[in-house]
Design a protein around this motif. Structure first.
Motif, PDB file in Angstrom:
ATOM      1  N   ARG A 122       0.833  -1.214   0.000  1.00 39.94           N
ATOM      2  CA  ARG A 122       0.000   0.000   0.000  1.00 39.94           C
ATOM      3  C   ARG A 122       0.866   1.262   0.000  1.00 39.94           C
ATOM      4  NH1 ARG A 122      -3.250  -3.473   3.099  1.00 39.94           N
ATOM      5  NH2 ARG A 122      -2.360  -2.831   5.106  1.00 39.94           N
ATOM      6  N   LYS A 123       2.006   1.211   0.668  1.00 37.13           N
ATOM      7  CA  LYS A 123       2.897   2.375   0.681  1.00 37.13           C
ATOM      8  C   LYS A 123       3.558   2.563  -0.693  1.00 37.13           C
ATOM      9  CE  LYS A 123       3.759   2.144   5.635  1.00 37.13           C
ATOM     10  NZ  LYS A 123       2.910   3.289   5.972  1.00 37.13           N
ATOM     11  N   ILE A 124       3.819   1.469  -1.381  1.00 38.73           N
ATOM     12  CA  ILE A 124       4.353   1.574  -2.738  1.00 38.73           C
ATOM     13  C   ILE A 124       3.322   2.208  -3.671  1.00 38.73           C
ATOM     14  CG2 ILE A 124       5.080   0.241  -4.775  1.00 38.73           C
ATOM     15  CD1 ILE A 124       6.269  -1.830  -2.882  1.00 38.73           C
ATOM     16  N   CYS A 125       2.065   1.796  -3.515  1.00 38.17           N
ATOM     17  CA  CYS A 125       0.990   2.246  -4.404  1.00 38.17           C
ATOM     18  C   CYS A 125       0.331   3.544  -3.946  1.00 38.17           C
ATOM     19  CB  CYS A 125      -0.070   1.151  -4.533  1.00 38.17           C
ATOM     20  SG  CYS A 125       0.532  -0.350  -5.329  1.00 38.17           S
ATOM     21  N   ASP A 126       0.785   4.091  -2.811  1.00 36.57           N
ATOM     22  CA  ASP A 126       0.194   5.309  -2.243  1.00 36.57           C
ATOM     23  C   ASP A 126      -1.304   5.116  -1.988  1.00 36.57           C
ATOM     24  OD1 ASP A 126       2.652   6.746  -2.390  1.00 36.57           O
ATOM     25  OD2 ASP A 126       2.303   7.056  -4.532  1.00 36.57           O
ATOM     26  N   LEU A 127      -1.619   3.999  -1.347  1.00 41.40           N
ATOM     27  CA  LEU A 127      -3.001   3.665  -1.008  1.00 41.40           C
ATOM     28  C   LEU A 127      -3.093   3.345   0.481  1.00 41.40           C
ATOM     29  CD1 LEU A 127      -3.817   1.229  -3.972  1.00 41.40           C
ATOM     30  CD2 LEU A 127      -4.686   3.563  -3.713  1.00 41.40           C
ATOM     31  N   GLU A 128      -4.310   3.379   0.992  1.00 44.99           N
ATOM     32  CA  GLU A 128      -4.559   2.904   2.351  1.00 44.99           C
ATOM     33  C   GLU A 128      -5.936   2.267   2.390  1.00 44.99           C
ATOM     34  OE1 GLU A 128      -5.777   6.035   5.355  1.00 44.99           O
ATOM     35  OE2 GLU A 128      -4.704   7.286   3.899  1.00 44.99           O
ATOM     36  N   LEU A 129      -6.133   1.378   3.350  1.00 45.51           N
ATOM     37  CA  LEU A 129      -7.433   0.736   3.494  1.00 45.51           C
ATOM     38  C   LEU A 129      -8.455   1.775   3.939  1.00 45.51           C
ATOM     39  CD1 LEU A 129      -6.349  -2.591   5.203  1.00 45.51           C
ATOM     40  CD2 LEU A 129      -7.383  -2.380   2.949  1.00 45.51           C
ATOM     41  N   ASP A 130      -9.606   1.730   3.313  1.00 47.79           N
ATOM     42  CA  ASP A 130     -10.690   2.660   3.638  1.00 47.79           C
ATOM     43  C   ASP A 130     -11.490   2.065   4.787  1.00 47.79           C
ATOM     44  OD1 ASP A 130     -12.885   4.294   3.774  1.00 47.79           O
ATOM     45  OD2 ASP A 130     -13.196   4.399   1.610  1.00 47.79           O
ATOM     46  N   SER A 131     -11.315   2.610   5.973  1.00 48.34           N
ATOM     47  CA  SER A 131     -11.962   2.038   7.156  1.00 48.34           C
ATOM     48  C   SER A 131     -13.486   2.045   7.037  1.00 48.34           C
ATOM     49  CB  SER A 131     -11.538   2.785   8.413  1.00 48.34           C
ATOM     50  OG  SER A 131     -11.818   4.164   8.296  1.00 48.34           O
ATOM     51  N   SER A 132     -14.051   3.070   6.409  1.00 52.52           N
ATOM     52  CA  SER A 132     -15.512   3.114   6.262  1.00 52.52           C
ATOM     53  C   SER A 132     -15.992   2.007   5.334  1.00 52.52           C
ATOM     54  CB  SER A 132     -15.955   4.478   5.725  1.00 52.52           C
ATOM     55  OG  SER A 132     -15.383   4.727   4.452  1.00 52.52           O
ATOM     56  N   ALA A 133     -15.235   1.742   4.278  1.00 56.23           N
ATOM     57  CA  ALA A 133     -15.605   0.655   3.370  1.00 56.23           C
ATOM     58  C   ALA A 133     -15.448  -0.695   4.047  1.00 56.23           C
ATOM     59  CB  ALA A 133     -14.740   0.709   2.118  1.00 56.23           C
ATOM     60  N   LEU A 134     -14.401  -0.823   4.859  1.00 56.68           N
ATOM     61  CA  LEU A 134     -14.188  -2.074   5.580  1.00 56.68           C
ATOM     62  C   LEU A 134     -15.345  -2.359   6.533  1.00 56.68           C
ATOM     63  CD1 LEU A 134     -10.389  -1.838   6.431  1.00 56.68           C
ATOM     64  CD2 LEU A 134     -11.476  -3.608   5.069  1.00 56.68           C
ATOM     65  N   LYS A 135     -15.803  -1.321   7.220  1.00 56.16           N
ATOM     66  CA  LYS A 135     -16.916  -1.506   8.159  1.00 56.16           C
ATOM     67  C   LYS A 135     -18.185  -1.908   7.433  1.00 56.16           C
ATOM     68  CE  LYS A 135     -15.218   1.731  11.642  1.00 56.16           C
ATOM     69  NZ  LYS A 135     -15.337   3.098  12.195  1.00 56.16           N
TER      70      LYS A 135
END
Length: 470
Positions: free
Chosen positions: A51-64
């Motif tokens: 995720r750091k390579i791709c400049d992304l992070e998990l979307d906590s709202s989507a996960l919930k």
């Protein structure tokens, strides 16, 4: 103007009342409390890393909203994918959901059927901080040009309809601004080889999905071992080449006379014996990096992050005349005296050379640190290699270890697309930090012969070549 900002070091030490890298970049992501969370679970770090390579992070709202991982019969994420498909009956939909559960998940873990899915490897809250540090460390030190690798993991193209359907429904990630470098990359030759190897592997999708975690694990482990070795050489360390360390093959028998089981400088026994020096070395170099050639007084006042300099880099600054050798030595000896006074000890430095003063400061810091913290910090190297690259050989102790699948993998990336002479293969191994004694080399030849990987030019066995594996 001082050569070494010892007044700043003194002030920080007395105010914080603990050892700190201060303004300098960090070197390794190890925690001093040693959680052992990484033992046998290195793959769990990969989500944070990719995720750091791709400049992304998990979307906590989507996960919930998705409740991504379920312990029930069905996974809600499988149901989410199924909603985008038309079925003739509820039974067909139910069967498809069950199929997706088996196809896409292994208990709570997602199956890596496509490189993009590395972005979805999650980590539990308990280990989030530690694994996030590893992800940042790996991005900062192992990828000198992440853009070349980013394309492997951030595209969703697929050759089959099912995978394309699954990837099209992945709305669990969001853009994240790239973070500044936090860790100093110290071994550029190793990073260059790693990047070259994974780009090569990415051309073979199925093999890449299973081999990328293992190859990354090896390079990170080797990076840590090399630093332990280099730091012991102080200003004589050459960071432009690796020191090959002796490994043994998991299935071969060993004796104490074998290189991998000896206590020589190129064995794991030597590395293990020096692990307690790792924490003091990092703090010694961090303190020494607060010098006039590396940082201005204004930057010190503004508390801006500064480059961490190795002993070698600091010594080179002195040799180049960017630091005055006589004044730097005098101020360094004064700092050693002040540090020991902070520890409550009367001490006068006896160093007459820069190298002696480096060693003296290291030894004094080690005396002033908690032996428990020192031991736990260094023990992280063992945790990093446990169950994969370190094997306990009974009375012989721990040795560096090569399993069958890793031997084939490191051979594949060493040979690449054109066959190479057998001796060149062992040279490629050594470039990556792996040395084999003559007994281990014979075992490798025997295995390659059985698996038809060797190409012999004559019946006598002369001029043997290793064929590409992929």
């Amino acid at each position: 103007m001082p050569e070494l900002y010892k007044d700043y070091l003194n002030k920080q030490l007395r105010e914080k009342k603990k050892h700190d890298v201060l303004l300098a970049m960090d070197v390794l992501p190890f925690l001093s409390k040693r959680t052992r969370a990484l033992r046998g679970r290195f793959n769990k770090v990969l989500g944070e890393y990719i995720r750091k390579i791709c400049d992304l992070e998990l979307d906590s709202s989507a996960l919930k909203s998705h409740e991504f991982f379920m312990s029930e019969e069905q996974n809600v994420f499988s149901e989410h994918i199924a909603r985008s498909v038309e079925f003739d009956s509820d039974e067909e939909q139910y069967d498809f959901i069950r199929f997706l559960d088996q196809y896409l998940f292994n208990k709570e873990d997602i199956k890596l059927i496509h490189p993009f899915l590395f972005n979805l490897i999650t980590v539990d809250k308990q280990n989030k901080n530690e694994f996030n540090k590893y992800g940042q460390f790996m991005k900062d030190t192992m990828l000198l040009n992440k853009e070349e690798v980013k394309g492997i993991f951030n595209q969703k193209e697929s050759e089959d309809i099912l995978t394309e359907l699954i990837l099209s429904q992945l709305d669990l990630l969001k853009d994240s601004p790239a973070k500044k470098r936090e860790y100093k990359p110290l071994l550029k030759p190793l990073a260059n080889l790693y990047q070259e190897d994974i780009i090569y592997l990415s051309k073979y999708k199925d093999y890449f999905l299973t081999s990328f975690p293992l190859l990354t694990h090896f390079y990170v482990f080797m990076y840590a071992n090399q630093l332990v070795f280099k730091f012991e050489q102080y200003n004589e360390a050459n960071y432009n080449e690796l020191q090959p360390l002796y490994f043994s093959l998991e299935w071969e028998s060993l004796s104490k006379r074998r290189k991998s089981a000896s206590g020589d400088i190129d064995s794991f026994k030597y590395i293990k014996a020096k692990l307690d020096n790792l924490f003091p070395h990092i703090h010694t170099m961090s303190q020494l990096s607060h010098n006039a050639a590396n940082v201005s007084e204004n930057e010190i006042k503004n508390e801006e992050t500064i480059d961490l300099l190795t002993y070698t880099e600091i010594y080179n600054l002195i040799q180049q005349g960017k630091l005055d050798e006589r004044r730097f030595l005098v101020e360094l000896k004064e700092w050693i005296h002040e540090y020991m006074a902070w520890r409550g000890n009367e001490y006068n430095s006896s160093s007459t050379t820069i190298r002696e003063a480096f060693e003296e400061l290291h030894d004094c810091l080690k005396l002033g640190m908690s032996s428990t913290v020192i031991s736990k910090y260094g023990g992280n190297v063992e945790d990093l290699g446990a169950n994969q690259f370190i094997k306990n050989r009974g009375s012989l102790g721990q040795v560096l270890n090569i399993k069958h699948d890793f031997l084939l993998l490191i051979t594949a990336v060493s040979v690449k697309n054109e066959r190479i002479p057998l001796n060149d293969l062992f040279i490629e191994f050594e470039k990556r930090g792996i040395a084999l004694d003559r007994y281990s080399k014979k075992e490798v030849i025997k295995l390659f012969d059985k698996q038809n990987i060797l190409d012999k030019k004559s019946d006598s066995g002369d001029a043997q070549y290793v064929k590409p594996i992929l």
